[in-house]
Design a protein around this motif. Structure first.
Motif, PDB file in Angstrom:
ATOM      1  N   GLU A  43      -3.701  16.864  -9.395  1.00 44.14           N
ATOM      2  CA  GLU A  43      -3.754  16.465 -10.852  1.00 44.14           C
ATOM      3  C   GLU A  43      -2.650  15.886 -11.256  1.00 44.14           C
ATOM      4  O   GLU A  43      -3.173  15.448 -12.414  1.00 44.14           O
ATOM      5  N   LEU A  44      -2.012  15.643 -10.569  1.00 44.56           N
ATOM      6  CA  LEU A  44      -0.634  14.435 -11.048  1.00 44.56           C
ATOM      7  C   LEU A  44      -1.001  13.276 -10.620  1.00 44.56           C
ATOM      8  O   LEU A  44      -0.986  12.450 -11.529  1.00 44.56           O
ATOM      9  N   ALA A  45      -2.272  13.320  -9.340  1.00 43.48           N
ATOM     10  CA  ALA A  45      -2.798  11.592  -9.731  1.00 43.48           C
ATOM     11  C   ALA A  45      -3.541  11.070 -10.317  1.00 43.48           C
ATOM     12  O   ALA A  45      -3.528  10.559 -10.470  1.00 43.48           O
ATOM     13  N   GLN A  46      -4.121  11.523 -10.715  1.00 44.46           N
ATOM     14  CA  GLN A  46      -5.092  11.725 -11.548  1.00 44.46           C
ATOM     15  C   GLN A  46      -4.445  11.827 -13.617  1.00 44.46           C
ATOM     16  O   GLN A  46      -4.720  10.941 -14.063  1.00 44.46           O
TER      17      GLN A  46
ATOM     18  N   ARG B  83      -6.035   6.874   3.043  1.00 48.05           N
ATOM     19  CA  ARG B  83      -6.495   6.694   1.727  1.00 48.05           C
ATOM     20  C   ARG B  83      -5.330   6.306   1.154  1.00 48.05           C
ATOM     21  O   ARG B  83      -3.767   6.664   1.385  1.00 48.05           O
ATOM     22  N   TYR B  84      -5.267   5.381   0.351  1.00 49.91           N
ATOM     23  CA  TYR B  84      -3.685   4.517  -0.318  1.00 49.91           C
ATOM     24  C   TYR B  84      -3.692   3.910  -1.751  1.00 49.91           C
ATOM     25  O   TYR B  84      -5.589   4.006  -1.998  1.00 49.91           O
TER      26      TYR B  84
ATOM     27  N   TRP C 114      -7.773   6.545  -5.164  1.00 53.82           N
ATOM     28  CA  TRP C 114      -7.523   6.531  -3.306  1.00 53.82           C
ATOM     29  C   TRP C 114      -8.178   6.161  -2.885  1.00 53.82           C
ATOM     30  O   TRP C 114      -9.362   5.811  -3.249  1.00 53.82           O
ATOM     31  N   VAL C 115      -7.931   4.998  -2.031  1.00 56.90           N
ATOM     32  CA  VAL C 115      -9.742   3.775  -0.722  1.00 56.90           C
ATOM     33  C   VAL C 115      -8.897   4.412   0.431  1.00 56.90           C
ATOM     34  O   VAL C 115      -7.960   4.052   0.645  1.00 56.90           O
ATOM     35  N   GLU C 116      -9.889   4.407   0.747  1.00 58.99           N
ATOM     36  CA  GLU C 116     -10.155   4.842   2.374  1.00 58.99           C
ATOM     37  C   GLU C 116      -9.949   3.406   3.245  1.00 58.99           C
ATOM     38  O   GLU C 116     -10.523   2.422   3.008  1.00 58.99           O
TER      39      GLU C 116
ATOM     40  N   ARG D  88       0.793  -1.506  -0.402  1.00 60.54           N
ATOM     41  CA  ARG D  88      -0.040  -0.085  -0.218  1.00 60.54           C
ATOM     42  C   ARG D  88       0.743   0.875  -0.052  1.00 60.54           C
ATOM     43  O   ARG D  88       1.844   1.691   0.657  1.00 60.54           O
ATOM     44  N   MET D  89       0.081   2.047  -0.852  1.00 56.65           N
ATOM     45  CA  MET D  89       1.320   3.788  -1.000  1.00 56.65           C
ATOM     46  C   MET D  89       0.333   4.168  -0.383  1.00 56.65           C
ATOM     47  O   MET D  89      -0.702   4.430  -1.298  1.00 56.65           O
ATOM     48  N   TYR D  90       0.268   5.252   0.958  1.00 59.17           N
ATOM     49  CA  TYR D  90      -0.024   6.296   1.626  1.00 59.17           C
ATOM     50  C   TYR D  90       0.197   7.746   0.710  1.00 59.17           C
ATOM     51  O   TYR D  90       0.751   8.150   0.025  1.00 59.17           O
ATOM     52  N   ALA D  91      -1.693   8.038   0.774  1.00 60.76           N
ATOM     53  CA  ALA D  91      -2.104   9.558   0.286  1.00 60.76           C
ATOM     54  C   ALA D  91      -1.426  11.006   0.748  1.00 60.76           C
ATOM     55  O   ALA D  91      -0.766  11.471   0.376  1.00 60.76           O
ATOM     56  N   ARG D  92      -1.037  10.336   2.421  1.00 61.55           N
ATOM     57  CA  ARG D  92       0.186  11.207   2.209  1.00 61.55           C
ATOM     58  C   ARG D  92       1.076  11.286   2.975  1.00 61.55           C
ATOM     59  O   ARG D  92       2.187  12.269   3.686  1.00 61.55           O
ATOM     60  N   ASP D  93       1.660  10.194   2.613  1.00 61.51           N
ATOM     61  CA  ASP D  93       2.908   9.834   2.167  1.00 61.51           C
ATOM     62  C   ASP D  93       3.878  10.766   0.798  1.00 61.51           C
ATOM     63  O   ASP D  93       5.374  10.501   0.499  1.00 61.51           O
TER      64      ASP D  93
END
Length: 554
Positions: free
Chosen positions: A213-216, A235-236, A222-224, A202-207
């Motif tokens: 925009e770059l994520a899209q 979110r990960y 993201w999954v909670e 898992r790679m977390y959004a907080r990291d």
């Protein structure tokens, strides 16, 4: 609602009872014995049988009814109520939870049944005094493979971390892994193997350093994580390649001047250029920055410095001949021995020499200003610094947590701290100049051992050996070894201390140390009339301390 007496054998079990798992035989036997002795304290709750029947359905109290039958009671009191609209599902669950916590598997199944009967997650949470997040979490666990749930209902439960991994996987994935790790009859499940087979990185959004925009752009969804604490971003994504790609692009777009992107090694540390030195203090303008991804995918940066180009060896700066290197008076081994001699002498002086209490306190202050205070002790004790000092500290404190000690106990404790802290050894425990100052103050020079031994004199150069002969009857020989042998024989009867081993610090070194560490007072703090307040009672007089150092040096 009314109470009637009825034969417990005439009551019918509720097929929709929330508790599906059987209680233990020991628990049932204890309940039957209690009922036989004192009867049923709280009557079971029943409702009339629906669809025209004339019997009664148990809504709450199945175990009490079975206990009454086991106790051979002819009749018991029951509370008759009207059936609930949901068939008693919520009442059954609440009643069971209030008496004894439901098996986790039964909780999951009961919540799913309530949802099927029209209960909302918010309504269930309010009725059970749980958070909506907890209900969502339990509902997620209800999607565990039924075969696994049956195994868990037997009391064979995974730990929370393993359960989270299993519940996050799809039913198809669970089915495949369960086929490979299903336990044999009467054996428990190796849940760590099941969880390991279903785990995903898992790679977390907080990291993440990149924005939405770059994520899209990289297709990251993201999954909670419903099991994470509610007050953190949980979110990960399991799309590791996309996450790392977005991090790499962010580093490229935000690379500072003189910066580079590098990889991490097997220990998670950045791979820096050859001969580069990592900078831990304040960086210079000429320093470089290296950005990299750590093992968790976080963007990290370090500052490093490249060494200055060295001049070619063997060339004189003025074009003249290069002077041959002269051997120092004392070799490195000799300096190490001196460090050991100083430390042992200092510790012995701190233990035995007469020292005023106020001097001990002053020494304690300068001891903790030493460059080795982490503390890496040079006392030779194998335990930790804390382990050596804690017994002495405990002697100064009473059972209520207040200080309670006599002066002798305090002196022992303070001396012990100084011995653990101050060191002249040439290793990581070296206290630096403060240990030299302390040794001079307490007269540790008189505790130094005789250095006129073969081991130490071997560390002296010819010049130093001949200088040692100056105050003796020994004359220098043509061969160094003969001079050394004569000195060893001479100092068997006398004590020899090499001048470089004395504690008094070098005047220039002391002045430099004081210049770097003295507190500079602002002139604005003077009184309006230009006078300065006299020292308050209890303040340390700097002149008196300096005078003590000068007297010790003399």
């Amino acid at each position: 609602m009314h109470i009637i007496k009825i034969d417990p054998r005439a009551l019918k079990d509720n097929p929709d009872d929330a508790r599906k798992s059987k209680s233990t035989p020991q628990g049932d036997a204890l309940l039957a014995a209690t009922i036989k002795a004192v009867g049923i304290i709280q009557p079971p709750v029943v409702s009339p049988e629906a669809d025209g029947g004339n019997g009664f359905i148990i809504q709450a109290g199945h175990r009490r009814t079975r206990g009454a039958i086991a106790a051979e009671l002819e009749e018991i009191e029951v509370i008759v109520t009207d059936p609930a609209d949901d068939g008693g599902a919520m009442r059954s669950m609440v009643e069971n939870i209030a008496r004894e916590p439901l098996n986790p598997v039964d909780q999951w199944r009961a919540i799913e049944r309530l949802v099927a009967l029209g209960w909302t997650e918010e309504g269930i949470a309010a009725a059970l005094s749980l958070s909506v997040r907890q209900i969502k979490k339990l509902r997620l666990l209800a999607n565990v493979l039924p075969a696994m749930l049956d195994q868990m209902a037997k009391g064979d439960m995974p730990d929370e971390r393993q359960l989270r991994t299993i519940a996050a996987a799809s039913i198809a994935e669970q089915k495949e892994v369960w086929k490979a790790h299903k336990p044999k009859k009467n054996e428990t499940t190796t849940w760590w193997s099941v969880a390991n087979g279903l785990s995903k990185t898992r790679m977390y959004a907080r990291d993440a350093s990149f924005d939405d925009e770059l994520a899209q752009a990289y297709g990251i969804a993201w999954v909670e994580d419903l099991f994470a604490p509610a007050d953190e971003d949980s979110r990960y994504t399991t799309d590791v390649e996309a996450f790392l790609g977005a991090q790499q692009e962010w580093m490229t777009n935000n690379l500072p001047k003189n910066g580079m992107i590098t990889e991490s090694n097997n220990w998670g540390q950045p791979e820096l250029p050859k001969k580069a030195e990592r900078v831990y203090g304040k960086p210079k303008k000429s320093d470089h920055t290296a950005m990299y991804l750590d093992r968790e995918g976080k963007v990290q940066s370090v500052v490093y410095r490249m060494p200055e180009p060295k001049a070619a060896k063997g060339k004189a700066s003025d074009g003249g001949a290069v002077a041959p290197a002269q051997r120092p008076d004392v070799t490195q081994k000799g300096q190490d021995m001196i460090g050991d001699f100083r430390t042992d002498a200092l510790h012995e002086a701190l233990q035995r020499a007469p020292i005023e209490d106020d001097t001990l306190m002053a020494l304690l202050v300068i001891a903790f200003a030493g460059q080795n205070v982490r503390v890496d002790s040079g006392s030779g004790n194998t335990g930790s610094f804390r382990g050596q000092i804690a017994p002495h500290a405990a002697m100064l404190v009473d059972e209520t947590g207040n200080l309670a000690f006599d002066q002798d106990t305090l002196r022992v404790a303070v001396r012990s701290v100084l011995i653990e802290v101050l060191s002249c050894r040439r290793n990581m425990s070296n206290s630096g100049i403060v240990s030299r100052i302390a040794g001079a103050v307490v007269g540790a020079d008189s505790f130094l051992p005789n250095m006129g031994t073969e081991d130490f004199l071997l560390c002296l150069s010819r010049q130093a050996l001949e200088a040692a002969c100056a105050d003796t009857s020994v004359l220098p020989r043509n061969k160094v070894r003969d001079t050394r042998a004569a000195l060893v024989e001479h100092f068997q009867e006398e004590r020899f201390v090499h001048g470089s081993a004395l504690f008094a610090p070098d005047a220039n070194e002391l002045a430099d140390w004081k210049a770097h560490n003295e507190i500079v007072e602002d002139e604005d703090e003077d009184d309006a009339d230009g006078s300065v307040d006299e020292a308050e009672e209890g303040d340390i007089d700097p002149d008196a301390v300096s005078e003590g150092f000068r007297e010790a040096a003399e």
